[in-house]
Scaffold this motif. Sequence first.
Motif, PDB file in Angstrom:
ATOM      1  N   MET A 187       0.844  -1.192   0.000  1.00  7.73           N
ATOM      2  CA  MET A 187       0.000   0.000   0.000  1.00  7.73           C
ATOM      3  C   MET A 187       0.879   1.242   0.000  1.00  7.73           C
ATOM      4  O   MET A 187       1.868   1.306   0.745  1.00  7.73           O
ATOM      5  N   ASN A 188       0.481   2.222  -0.818  1.00 16.44           N
ATOM      6  CA  ASN A 188       1.061   3.554  -0.647  1.00 16.44           C
ATOM      7  C   ASN A 188       0.098   4.357   0.229  1.00 16.44           C
ATOM      8  O   ASN A 188      -0.916   3.828   0.709  1.00 16.44           O
ATOM      9  N   GLU A 189       0.423   5.611   0.459  1.00 17.21           N
ATOM     10  CA  GLU A 189      -0.381   6.402   1.388  1.00 17.21           C
ATOM     11  C   GLU A 189      -1.830   6.522   0.912  1.00 17.21           C
ATOM     12  O   GLU A 189      -2.777   6.445   1.708  1.00 17.21           O
ATOM     13  N   ASP A 190      -2.008   6.688  -0.380  1.00 15.64           N
ATOM     14  CA  ASP A 190      -3.344   6.845  -0.944  1.00 15.64           C
ATOM     15  C   ASP A 190      -4.163   5.553  -0.788  1.00 15.64           C
ATOM     16  O   ASP A 190      -5.340   5.581  -0.409  1.00 15.64           O
ATOM     17  N   ALA A 191      -3.537   4.425  -1.073  1.00 16.48           N
ATOM     18  CA  ALA A 191      -4.233   3.143  -0.939  1.00 16.48           C
ATOM     19  C   ALA A 191      -4.649   2.902   0.508  1.00 16.48           C
ATOM     20  O   ALA A 191      -5.768   2.435   0.786  1.00 16.48           O
ATOM     21  N   TRP A 194      -7.679  -1.462  -0.801  1.00 24.18           N
ATOM     22  CA  TRP A 194      -6.988  -0.854  -1.945  1.00 24.18           C
ATOM     23  C   TRP A 194      -5.500  -1.135  -1.781  1.00 24.18           C
ATOM     24  O   TRP A 194      -4.975  -1.154  -0.667  1.00 24.18           O
ATOM     25  N   TYR A 195      -4.807  -1.307  -2.911  1.00 21.18           N
ATOM     26  CA  TYR A 195      -3.372  -1.562  -2.874  1.00 21.18           C
ATOM     27  C   TYR A 195      -2.657  -0.715  -3.923  1.00 21.18           C
ATOM     28  O   TYR A 195      -3.287  -0.016  -4.709  1.00 21.18           O
ATOM     29  N   TYR A 196      -1.323  -0.830  -3.899  1.00 18.86           N
ATOM     30  CA  TYR A 196      -0.520  -0.214  -4.954  1.00 18.86           C
ATOM     31  C   TYR A 196       0.234  -1.336  -5.657  1.00 18.86           C
ATOM     32  O   TYR A 196       0.939  -2.122  -5.003  1.00 18.86           O
ATOM     33  N   SER A 197       0.073  -1.433  -6.948  1.00 19.65           N
ATOM     34  CA  SER A 197       0.743  -2.471  -7.718  1.00 19.65           C
ATOM     35  C   SER A 197       2.140  -2.007  -8.105  1.00 19.65           C
ATOM     36  O   SER A 197       2.293  -1.013  -8.822  1.00 19.65           O
ATOM     37  N   ARG A 198       3.147  -2.739  -7.622  1.00 18.77           N
ATOM     38  CA  ARG A 198       4.526  -2.394  -7.980  1.00 18.77           C
ATOM     39  C   ARG A 198       4.813  -2.693  -9.451  1.00 18.77           C
ATOM     40  O   ARG A 198       5.562  -1.981 -10.095  1.00 18.77           O
ATOM     41  N   SER A 199       4.209  -3.763  -9.987  1.00 23.32           N
ATOM     42  CA  SER A 199       4.482  -4.119 -11.383  1.00 23.32           C
ATOM     43  C   SER A 199       3.753  -3.174 -12.343  1.00 23.32           C
ATOM     44  O   SER A 199       4.316  -2.731 -13.343  1.00 23.32           O
ATOM     45  N   ARG A 200       2.507  -2.842 -12.014  1.00 23.35           N
ATOM     46  CA  ARG A 200       1.740  -1.958 -12.911  1.00 23.35           C
ATOM     47  C   ARG A 200       1.919  -0.485 -12.535  1.00 23.35           C
ATOM     48  O   ARG A 200       1.428   0.393 -13.239  1.00 23.35           O
ATOM     49  N   LYS A 201       2.601  -0.244 -11.403  1.00 30.67           N
ATOM     50  CA  LYS A 201       2.858   1.129 -10.947  1.00 30.67           C
ATOM     51  C   LYS A 201       1.577   1.947 -10.857  1.00 30.67           C
ATOM     52  O   LYS A 201       1.508   3.088 -11.343  1.00 30.67           O
ATOM     53  N   LYS A 202       0.560   1.351 -10.246  1.00 29.51           N
ATOM     54  CA  LYS A 202      -0.692   2.087 -10.104  1.00 29.51           C
ATOM     55  C   LYS A 202      -1.497   1.621  -8.899  1.00 29.51           C
ATOM     56  O   LYS A 202      -1.358   0.486  -8.439  1.00 29.51           O
ATOM     57  N   LEU A 203      -2.288   2.542  -8.402  1.00 32.00           N
ATOM     58  CA  LEU A 203      -3.256   2.254  -7.352  1.00 32.00           C
ATOM     59  C   LEU A 203      -4.323   1.318  -7.910  1.00 32.00           C
ATOM     60  O   LEU A 203      -4.723   1.449  -9.062  1.00 32.00           O
ATOM     61  N   TRP A 204      -4.757   0.362  -7.107  1.00 34.46           N
ATOM     62  CA  TRP A 204      -5.854  -0.490  -7.570  1.00 34.46           C
ATOM     63  C   TRP A 204      -6.726  -0.900  -6.411  1.00 34.46           C
ATOM     64  O   TRP A 204      -6.259  -1.068  -5.287  1.00 34.46           O
ATOM     65  N   LYS A 205      -8.002  -1.012  -6.702  1.00 31.07           N
ATOM     66  CA  LYS A 205      -8.921  -1.546  -5.714  1.00 31.07           C
ATOM     67  C   LYS A 205      -9.040  -3.042  -5.946  1.00 31.07           C
ATOM     68  O   LYS A 205      -9.333  -3.472  -7.070  1.00 31.07           O
ATOM     69  N   LYS A 206      -8.806  -3.830  -4.913  1.00 29.30           N
ATOM     70  CA  LYS A 206      -8.939  -5.279  -5.049  1.00 29.30           C
ATOM     71  C   LYS A 206     -10.362  -5.597  -5.490  1.00 29.30           C
ATOM     72  O   LYS A 206     -11.329  -5.161  -4.854  1.00 29.30           O
ATOM     73  N   GLY A 207     -10.467  -6.336  -6.584  1.00 26.10           N
ATOM     74  CA  GLY A 207     -11.785  -6.703  -7.112  1.00 26.10           C
ATOM     75  C   GLY A 207     -12.282  -5.775  -8.196  1.00 26.10           C
ATOM     76  O   GLY A 207     -13.377  -5.994  -8.725  1.00 26.10           O
ATOM     77  N   GLU A 208     -11.513  -4.751  -8.561  1.00 26.84           N
ATOM     78  CA  GLU A 208     -12.007  -3.794  -9.564  1.00 26.84           C
ATOM     79  C   GLU A 208     -12.206  -4.474 -10.920  1.00 26.84           C
ATOM     80  O   GLU A 208     -13.096  -4.094 -11.668  1.00 26.84           O
ATOM     81  N   SER A 209     -11.381  -5.492 -11.217  1.00 26.45           N
ATOM     82  CA  SER A 209     -11.565  -6.249 -12.465  1.00 26.45           C
ATOM     83  C   SER A 209     -12.413  -7.492 -12.236  1.00 26.45           C
ATOM     84  O   SER A 209     -13.293  -7.813 -13.018  1.00 26.45           O
ATOM     85  N   SER A 210     -12.146  -8.186 -11.157  1.00 26.84           N
ATOM     86  CA  SER A 210     -12.732  -9.510 -10.917  1.00 26.84           C
ATOM     87  C   SER A 210     -14.056  -9.457 -10.157  1.00 26.84           C
ATOM     88  O   SER A 210     -14.822 -10.425 -10.178  1.00 26.84           O
TER      89      SER A 210
END
Lengths: 142, 142
Positions: free
Chosen positions: A41-45, A56-72
């Motif tokens: 997690m970054n501060e925003d996540a 919410w997490y921060y993806s190190r590989s995609r370099k972006k904030l993401w909400k768990k479940g946003e796709s799935s």
Amino acid sequence: MADQSAIEEGLSFAPQFGADGLVTAVVTDAKSGDVLMVAHMNEDALRRTIESGEAWYYSRSRKKLWKKGESSGHVQRVVELRVDCDQDALWLKVEQLGPGACHTGRRSCFYRAVPLGQKGAVTLEFRDGDKTFDPKAVYGKS
Amino acid sequence: MADQSAIEEGLSFAPQFGADGLVTAVVTDAKSGDVLMVAHMNEDALRRTIESGEAWYYSRSRKKLWKKGESSGHVQRVVELRVDCDQDALWLKVEQLGPGACHTGRRSCFYRAVPLGQKGAVTLEFRDGDKTFDPKAVYGKS
């Protein structure tokens, strides 16, 4: 750096983000106690997780904030959030919606065991390795 | 980097150490399922853990290999070791010998909760915060 005693014994939440701006988040299933995943997690996540009660997490590989479940759709409702002694790691006990947390199609990311007592090259063993959903169908790509 | 499919679906153990030479290790109590601590392993710590069945880590602050319990006697016997999908995190289910895992004198390092639903500054709440041993007596220093 803040005072170590305040970080360890105080009640001020002062997450110690690393040089990369992230803290480690361990996610367990609130019912089974199994570790589902390890994320960052970054501060925003972290702020969004605390405010919304959903992970919410921060993806190190995609370099972006993401909400768990946003796709799935496999959202994680946070039952309890804890911080460790030096405030550089978080523990989320979650209610995992849907069939699983792992992008490979399994309930947990930890579906292989490392046998103990070996020297040299190690061969893994599947544990709880059955897929609970089809990642191609859920994520729309292989 | 090794092939992603082999890392995720294969049985070859190929731990993905970061640029700092470390992988994250999540440690849970094999009986209660509680997360006891989050630590880090370098290649040597991981090899020693696999060979001995007792937990070794690498301390980022002290910049040295350490066996859990070497000072306190609070050794961790590894009941099961698992690796995650992308092989950059490990999960150790352990039998924690002695009264606790945390250097602050508690069973778990995660003895404070972060209340959810708040905006702005966050005040922590103790959970399972009672000390189970005196760290000064065990470690010989404050």
